[in-house]
Design an enzyme around this catalytic site. Structure first.
Site, mmCIF file in Angstrom:
data_model
loop_
_atom_site.group_PDB
_atom_site.id
_atom_site.type_symbol
_atom_site.label_atom_id
_atom_site.label_comp_id
_atom_site.label_asym_id
_atom_site.label_seq_id
_atom_site.Cartn_x
_atom_site.Cartn_y
_atom_site.Cartn_z
ATOM 1 N N LYS A 108 40.618 67.475 51.325
ATOM 2 C CA LYS A 108 42.010 66.995 51.355
ATOM 3 C C LYS A 108 42.937 67.858 52.229
ATOM 4 C CE LYS A 108 41.453 63.994 47.475
ATOM 5 N NZ LYS A 108 40.496 64.203 46.415
ATOM 6 N N TYR A 166 36.174 64.328 38.570
ATOM 7 C CA TYR A 166 35.588 63.575 39.680
ATOM 8 C C TYR A 166 35.178 64.548 40.770
ATOM 9 C CZ TYR A 166 35.271 60.367 43.688
ATOM 10 O OH TYR A 166 34.846 59.670 44.785
ATOM 11 N N ASP A 193 35.391 72.912 41.777
ATOM 12 C CA ASP A 193 35.651 71.887 42.787
ATOM 13 C C ASP A 193 37.167 71.834 42.976
ATOM 14 O OD1 ASP A 193 35.974 69.733 44.397
ATOM 15 O OD2 ASP A 193 35.001 68.281 43.071
HETATM 16 C C1 PLP Z 1 38.975 63.769 46.409
HETATM 17 C C2 PLP Z 1 38.011 64.606 45.665
HETATM 18 C C3 PLP Z 1 36.638 64.645 45.998
HETATM 19 C C4 PLP Z 1 36.044 63.763 47.048
HETATM 20 O O1 PLP Z 1 36.549 64.021 48.318
HETATM 21 P P1 PLP Z 1 36.357 62.910 49.472
HETATM 22 O O2 PLP Z 1 36.952 63.543 50.680
HETATM 23 O O3 PLP Z 1 37.082 61.691 48.993
HETATM 24 O O4 PLP Z 1 34.902 62.682 49.606
HETATM 25 C C5 PLP Z 1 35.833 65.524 45.315
HETATM 26 N N1 PLP Z 1 36.320 66.316 44.347
HETATM 27 C C6 PLP Z 1 37.606 66.303 43.995
HETATM 28 C C7 PLP Z 1 38.100 67.230 42.934
HETATM 29 C C8 PLP Z 1 38.495 65.444 44.647
HETATM 30 O O5 PLP Z 1 39.784 65.417 44.271
#
Ligand code: PLP
Length: 430
Positions: free
Chosen positions: A268, A145, A240
């Site tokens: 995060k 994701y 990511d």
């Molecule tokens: C949480 C997450 C996102 C999205 O971040 P948001 O602050 O919710 O937009 C993107 N990539 C990864 C790997 C994530 O865990």
């Protein structure tokens, strides 16, 4: 059974205000029974809902709160900054401080750009990859994701097609055509894809520790393979690390595995519970970003001083010697206790873990490394377990595809208590 009377009433009201009553879909408790709990406050490892129920919290705001709730240093730094106002849309010393704190310790990136969410970071990183390489396509993996970026809300197409199909309405086919979707842990699929489209692939994006669709731990050798084929084919390797960054090590999975990505995104934890995201790369790549270069990216509230303060306070603690070893040790203590109990009692349940992340799995299985290796029927087991966990004062994310997090505030004492409650629930469900 805990009472959810007030939460139920608040949820009914919220349904008149927000689609599905929430401002982010997983919060609606669609995968489990009952109304979502409305949380009133948090302190350390605990949260309290509007009905006055107390829980040991393993959601930790979906990962950001690695020091637990209401950490005194984070709270004080935010409060101090607030005395001088909330936003200026001009540079502040706090941005320098957080940037320095990160770059001093991160050997993988030379420059960083702060944004306001993980999604925004990924969206900007993909634009940078395309702008720098002049290529159009991106490769992503099923089960990873990357936020709600149009071109990444894409799953594998039907049959043998490599082109993705959108997982959301509102995404033009033209977008999904530029995203190639591959299964995780499959070197042959990567090679075949590169053979066919390599000349037009800007980047391969992966969660090096995929933790948004279960915890699909990849082997180090597979990540090394990706590094190698990317280098050989002039494709950028994009980690990511929105979930793994500052979680498994200060510089994330790149540090844990010793693999250098070309572009990295954070989110995060970086914001200490306030909205911050970031992307980083080498000087050469980052020189493409406006105002230096022609890849445009901007933000009214980017580098917001209050959010920077929270990040500075939190990451200062994370940067201390032994922080991550200690996190992992306490996590192992918790996970081992529960796994040993399940084994001794012949319960087909296992917690999978890395760093201070854990994931609940049901049934008998080998290591799960691909999205399609998750048995969807086990989500019913999760659903059954979930209600009982709440009744036993344990709060985790309300979906079996989500992982749990352990914070610094989860002391051995708290974890001992939580493990006992977990085992009671397992015994009860057997
Ligand atoms: C949480 C997450 C996102 C999205 O971040 P948001 O602050 O919710 O937009 C993107 N990539 C990864 C790997 C994530 O865990």
């Amino acid at each position: 059974m805990i009472s959810r009377h007030k939460s139920e009433q608040l949820f009914e009201k919220a349904k008149h205000l927000f689609p599905g009553g929430v401002n982010s879909p997983v919060r609606a408790f669609r995968s489990v029974d009952g109304a979502p709990l409305f949380i009133k406050k948090g302190d350390g490892a605990h949260i309290w809902d509007e009905d006055g129920n107390q829980f040991i919290d393993f959601c930790c705001s979906w990962g950001p709160l690695i020091l637990g709730h209401n950490h005194p240093q984070v709270r004080e730094k935010i409060t101090e900054t607030l005395q001088n106002g909330t936003s200026f849309g001009a540079p502040t010393v706090l941005e320098n401080e957080l940037g320095q704190l990160i770059l001093d310790r991160n050997p993988f990136i030379d420059k960083i750009r702060f944004v306001s969410s993980g999604t925004e970071a990924v969206m900007s990183g993909v634009r940078l990859a395309r702008g720098y390489t002049g290529k159009n396509k991106i490769v992503k993996f099923e089960g990873c994701y990357h936020g709600h970026v149009d071109s990444l809300l894409v799953k594998a197409g039907s049959g043998l097609a490599t082109f993705g199909t959108a997982t959301s309405a509102g995404i033009p086919e033209g977008f999904t055509k530029e995203t190639l979707v591959l299964p995780l842990n499959d070197e042959a699929a990567v090679l075949k894809c590169i053979e066919e489209y390599g000349h037009d692939i800007a980047c391969i994006i992966i969660e090096p520790i995929p933790a948004n669709n279960g915890l699909l731990l990849q082997e180090k050798s597979y990540l090394e393979f990706l590094r190698k084929v990317c280098t050989e084919n002039n494709i950028l390797l994009f980690f990511d690390e929105v979930i793994s960054g500052f979680r498994v090590a200060f510089s994330g999975a790149a540090e844990l595995y010793g693999i250098r990505p070309d572009i990295v995104t954070y989110g995060k934890i970086i914001g200490g519970g306030l909205p911050v995201g970031a992307y980083g790369a080498s000087d050469e790549l980052m020189a493409c970003i406006s105002p230096l270069g022609d890849v445009y990216q901007a933000g009214t509230l980017s580098g917001n001083p209050v959010a920077m303060s929270a990040g500075i306070a939190q990451l200062s603690v994370c940067a201390q010697d032994g922080f991550y070893e200690d996190q992992e040790k306490r996590t192992r203590f918790f996970v081992d206790k529960i796994n040993a109990f399940a084994k001794a009692n012949e319960i087909a349940f296992e917690m999978v873990t890395i760093g201070s992340i854990f994931w609940l799995t049901f049934g008998k299985h080998d290591a799960i490394r691909k999205a399609d290796e998750i048995d969807a029927s086990t989500m019913l087991d999760f659903k059954k377990m979930y209600g009982e966990l709440l009744n036993h004062g344990i709060y985790i994310g309300p979906s079996g595809y989500e992982v749990g997090f352990i914070s610094q505030a989860h002391t051995y004492e708290v974890l001992e208590e939580a493990a006992t409650r977990f085992c009671e629930v397992l015994a009860q469900l057997k």
